[in-house]
Design a protein around this motif. Sequence first.
Motif, PDB file in Angstrom:
ATOM      1  N   VAL A   1      45.567  52.422  33.287  1.00 31.12           N
ATOM      2  CA  VAL A   1      45.512  52.131  34.717  1.00 31.12           C
ATOM      3  C   VAL A   1      44.052  52.011  35.133  1.00 31.12           C
ATOM      4  O   VAL A   1      43.220  52.857  34.766  1.00 31.12           O
TER       5      VAL A   1
ATOM      6  N   ARG B   1      43.267  52.073  40.706  1.00 29.18           N
ATOM      7  CA  ARG B   1      44.732  52.103  40.832  1.00 29.18           C
ATOM      8  C   ARG B   1      45.336  53.439  40.423  1.00 29.18           C
ATOM      9  O   ARG B   1      46.549  53.618  40.524  1.00 29.18           O
ATOM     10  N   GLN B   2      44.524  54.375  39.959  1.00 26.38           N
ATOM     11  CA  GLN B   2      45.068  55.678  39.604  1.00 26.38           C
ATOM     12  C   GLN B   2      45.503  56.417  40.878  1.00 26.38           C
ATOM     13  O   GLN B   2      45.047  56.116  41.976  1.00 26.38           O
TER      14      GLN B   2
END
Length: 362
Positions: A21, A25-26
């Motif tokens: 990821v 976007r984590q």
Amino acid sequence: MNPRRPVRRGRLPLSLRRDPVAWERQLPTWREARPAVIAQALKRAQARPSGNWFVVGATRDVPADRPLARTIAGQEVVVWRDATGRLVAGPGVCPHLGAPLSDSPVRCGTLVCHWHGLALKGAPFAGWEPLPAYDDGVLVWVRLDDVGGEPPLETPVVPPRPALTRAVTAVYVGVGACEPEDVVANRLDPWHGAWFHPYSFVDLTVVDTPATAGRAPARTEDGEAKGEGAGEAGGEGAAAQEDGFVVDVSFRVAGRLVVPVRAVFTAPEPRTVVMHITEGEGRGSVVETHATPLGPDDRGRPRTAVVEAVVAASDRPGFAVARRMSPLLRPLVRAAAGRLWRDDLAYAERRWQLRSTGRFPG
């Protein structure tokens, strides 16, 4: 809280990260990283006894021909080895006319003042009084009862470690404009790892915090109590072991190659936070972060030394080769720790700046 799944060790020490990821976007961790949880963990750490012991530096940094010097809470301290190899320590100010003993040589175990030749062998002499000192095989400590103000302990609170004969050790030392509590608070916030250090940590999940951890953090995946291989100097108490943050995280090696582990962060005494690897590669390895107050800088800001000891172990056959290569590995480990601490000391310094001006929101 997140479900706890065992971190299994594969046939090879490295794993290929699946479905990586991107950093942006984590999952955000700010909701889980509750200021009250961190503050309460810090408060409990500060309430544990240290016995007035302070880390001076690495065992390997005590040379044969001169003392290892440190200013601790404004007091000059020198540490060296006498003619028998025993570690001795005492004030770094010559009692005769105030010469800095840090600049004086050691000859055959005797510290000889370079101003007028006052010779100190580690026993009381001419107004100079020794201080209790301790060498745990990785770090050297000195006891300052006037600074600590606690009931003294015979030996420092040394966390459980792998046996040094089967481990690779390295020690990093850095200095920041902050207080020890700012360093400890940084380490008691594992949620920042993958956000603040994406070059080193990925896929980080805090699976247990002190509020919900119960007894689980004090044991390994095989149900064994943590602490095997602890030195004679003592070890973490049960309360400190159970009051831990349990983290699943992958250490980034290169690209998608990672080393997934489960780690437990505990604070056995007020100025120390320890990361124990309890599952995955290198189980039993520890990273100890010790914070030693130094004294104010020329602007009046407090200064703190971070002394971080890595004690790495593995039962893989190839680890014996790594141990033989320790002299080559130590600079690499120190460089990796230095990169992390450039960020984390900035974090700790920022925390102190906000606290000192009444702006810290935590």
